[in-house]
Write a protein that holds these residues in place. Sequence first.
Motif, PDB file in Angstrom:
ATOM      1  N   UNK A 104       0.827  -1.205   0.000  1.00  0.00           N
ATOM      2  CA  UNK A 104       0.000   0.000   0.000  1.00  0.00           C
ATOM      3  C   UNK A 104       0.866   1.262   0.000  1.00  0.00           C
ATOM      4  N   UNK A 105       1.936   1.261   0.795  1.00  0.00           N
ATOM      5  CA  UNK A 105       2.814   2.433   0.820  1.00  0.00           C
ATOM      6  C   UNK A 105       3.498   2.632  -0.524  1.00  0.00           C
ATOM      7  N   UNK A 106       3.921   1.531  -1.146  1.00  0.00           N
ATOM      8  CA  UNK A 106       4.560   1.645  -2.458  1.00  0.00           C
ATOM      9  C   UNK A 106       3.572   2.161  -3.501  1.00  0.00           C
ATOM     10  N   UNK A 107       2.349   1.631  -3.484  1.00  0.00           N
ATOM     11  CA  UNK A 107       1.350   2.076  -4.453  1.00  0.00           C
ATOM     12  C   UNK A 107       0.943   3.525  -4.205  1.00  0.00           C
ATOM     13  N   UNK A 108       0.826   3.910  -2.939  1.00  0.00           N
ATOM     14  CA  UNK A 108       0.478   5.305  -2.646  1.00  0.00           C
ATOM     15  C   UNK A 108       1.600   6.235  -3.076  1.00  0.00           C
ATOM     16  N   UNK A 109       2.853   5.837  -2.817  1.00  0.00           N
ATOM     17  CA  UNK A 109       3.968   6.654  -3.252  1.00  0.00           C
ATOM     18  C   UNK A 109       4.000   6.814  -4.757  1.00  0.00           C
ATOM     19  N   UNK A 114       2.899  10.412  -9.410  1.00  0.00           N
ATOM     20  CA  UNK A 114       2.238  10.758 -10.671  1.00  0.00           C
ATOM     21  C   UNK A 114       1.382  12.008 -10.504  1.00  0.00           C
ATOM     22  N   UNK A 115       0.611  12.061  -9.396  1.00  0.00           N
ATOM     23  CA  UNK A 115      -0.276  13.206  -9.175  1.00  0.00           C
ATOM     24  C   UNK A 115       0.516  14.503  -8.991  1.00  0.00           C
ATOM     25  N   UNK A 116       1.583  14.450  -8.187  1.00  0.00           N
ATOM     26  CA  UNK A 116       2.363  15.658  -7.944  1.00  0.00           C
ATOM     27  C   UNK A 116       3.138  16.081  -9.181  1.00  0.00           C
ATOM     28  N   UNK A 117       3.592  15.104  -9.969  1.00  0.00           N
ATOM     29  CA  UNK A 117       4.256  15.449 -11.223  1.00  0.00           C
ATOM     30  C   UNK A 117       3.287  16.141 -12.173  1.00  0.00           C
ATOM     31  N   UNK A 118       2.064  15.621 -12.244  1.00  0.00           N
ATOM     32  CA  UNK A 118       1.054  16.281 -13.082  1.00  0.00           C
ATOM     33  C   UNK A 118       0.715  17.661 -12.543  1.00  0.00           C
ATOM     34  N   UNK A 119       0.684  17.797 -11.216  1.00  0.00           N
ATOM     35  CA  UNK A 119       0.402  19.099 -10.614  1.00  0.00           C
ATOM     36  C   UNK A 119       1.484  20.117 -10.956  1.00  0.00           C
ATOM     37  N   UNK A 120       2.754  19.694 -10.862  1.00  0.00           N
ATOM     38  CA  UNK A 120       3.850  20.603 -11.199  1.00  0.00           C
ATOM     39  C   UNK A 120       3.822  20.977 -12.671  1.00  0.00           C
ATOM     40  N   UNK A 286       4.698  14.857  -0.292  1.00  0.00           N
ATOM     41  CA  UNK A 286       5.922  15.294  -0.978  1.00  0.00           C
ATOM     42  C   UNK A 286       7.160  14.732  -0.286  1.00  0.00           C
ATOM     43  N   UNK A 287       7.145  14.726   1.043  1.00  0.00           N
ATOM     44  CA  UNK A 287       8.305  14.212   1.776  1.00  0.00           C
ATOM     45  C   UNK A 287       8.527  12.731   1.478  1.00  0.00           C
ATOM     46  N   UNK A 288       7.440  11.960   1.374  1.00  0.00           N
ATOM     47  CA  UNK A 288       7.583  10.537   1.099  1.00  0.00           C
ATOM     48  C   UNK A 288       8.184  10.281  -0.274  1.00  0.00           C
ATOM     49  N   UNK A 289       7.954  11.194  -1.218  1.00  0.00           N
ATOM     50  CA  UNK A 289       8.456  10.992  -2.574  1.00  0.00           C
ATOM     51  C   UNK A 289       9.971  10.924  -2.610  1.00  0.00           C
ATOM     52  N   UNK A 290      10.641  11.670  -1.740  1.00  0.00           N
ATOM     53  CA  UNK A 290      12.110  11.709  -1.753  1.00  0.00           C
ATOM     54  C   UNK A 290      12.698  11.023  -0.522  1.00  0.00           C
ATOM     55  N   UNK A 291      11.876  10.256   0.201  1.00  0.00           N
ATOM     56  CA  UNK A 291      12.370   9.549   1.374  1.00  0.00           C
ATOM     57  C   UNK A 291      12.766  10.468   2.512  1.00  0.00           C
ATOM     58  N   UNK A 292      12.083  11.593   2.658  1.00  0.00           N
ATOM     59  CA  UNK A 292      12.412  12.560   3.706  1.00  0.00           C
ATOM     60  C   UNK A 292      11.543  12.313   4.940  1.00  0.00           C
ATOM     61  N   UNK A 293      11.984  12.872   6.066  1.00  0.00           N
ATOM     62  CA  UNK A 293      11.235  12.801   7.322  1.00  0.00           C
ATOM     63  C   UNK A 293      10.605  14.162   7.601  1.00  0.00           C
ATOM     64  N   UNK A 294       9.307  14.172   7.873  1.00  0.00           N
ATOM     65  CA  UNK A 294       8.589  15.416   8.159  1.00  0.00           C
ATOM     66  C   UNK A 294       7.956  15.317   9.537  1.00  0.00           C
ATOM     67  N   UNK A 295       8.201  16.328  10.364  1.00  0.00           N
ATOM     68  CA  UNK A 295       7.603  16.398  11.696  1.00  0.00           C
ATOM     69  C   UNK A 295       6.886  17.734  11.836  1.00  0.00           C
ATOM     70  N   UNK A 296       5.639  17.680  12.281  1.00  0.00           N
ATOM     71  CA  UNK A 296       4.834  18.880  12.506  1.00  0.00           C
ATOM     72  C   UNK A 296       4.311  18.815  13.927  1.00  0.00           C
ATOM     73  N   UNK A 297       4.619  19.824  14.728  1.00  0.00           N
ATOM     74  CA  UNK A 297       4.186  19.817  16.117  1.00  0.00           C
ATOM     75  C   UNK A 297       4.370  21.167  16.759  1.00  0.00           C
ATOM     76  N   UNK A 298       4.290  21.177  18.077  1.00  0.00           N
ATOM     77  CA  UNK A 298       4.416  22.415  18.830  1.00  0.00           C
ATOM     78  C   UNK A 298       5.873  22.870  18.855  1.00  0.00           C
TER      79      UNK A 298
END
Length: 317
Positions: A104-109, A114-120, A286-298
């Motif tokens: 599922x993670x591979x298919x979502x990635x 594809x979606x983000x490439x089309x968006x750009x 977007x972060x998952x596309x390049x194997x990055x780590x994203x943290x959002x918090x206080x």
Amino acid sequence: MSLFGRIFLLNALVLVVAAALLVFGPATVSTPALSREVLVLASGLVVMLIANAVLIRVGLAPLGRLTRAMTTIDLLKPGPRLQATGHGEIAELITTFNSMIDRLEAERGYSSAIALSAQESERRRVAQELHDEVGQSLTAVLLSLKRVADQSPQETREELLQVQETTRSTLDEIRRIARRLRPGVLEELGLVSALKALTNEISEPTGLAIRRRFDKNLPPLDAETELVVYRVAQEGLTNTIRHSGADEAELSLKARPSQVELTIRDNGRGIGTSQEGAGIRGMRERALLVGADLEVGAAPGRGTEVRLTVKAKGAGE
């Protein structure tokens, strides 16, 4: 051994032990049963039930962990996989679940890429049309207005000059939108220059004071990773303006061993317990596309902090 076989064996073991105690033990049952005998039988039944419950509980414990993982899994926040503990069908079930999450993670990635490439691509097309078609048309209108204003009487000239200023402001706004849709500075001058231009464009009309901190000698990033960093910074600052109520923000780009860390911090009301919106989920994709780590918090003290860690070019290869 299958799950059915294990549960059947546990129950059979408890019943066999109880029967053996009843047959070979000194206890007997009279007719009618004496209160002493009823107490012994009740105690034995309680012991049997407790033993049966403990054994089944231990045997089915991995299923409980699997259930909790199923209810908390988020494909945008990859985490460690469950260990395939247990026996027989339980271990096989956990292994199958881990394989399903991997797929599922591979298919979502792949779908997100594809979606983000089309968006750009669509952003580049719209930005190009705004610049070439609308921009040139408004420039021609400005020249025509100037020519007409120069030949008009004084009372009409002032109104034409006001129209000319409105048209010029509209042209500037269209150019600003085109730059945000397609960051040409990123392609021509690099990530740091693009982030400086982005903060200038955001802070001037909104009044948000943005402090910038960029380390020298940053590790090189490939073009796709630079675009992800830019878009996350753009979305993070946009969320600060729209939702945080902050008047100050900080954007930093720091060098780490084989990594680059982007941090956006504000002094607003903070994210609190509110659910993540489309903007944050878009950043995670977007972060998952390049194997990055994203943290959002206080943020420390007050406000919200967005931290993106990306790999440098060539790292991990």
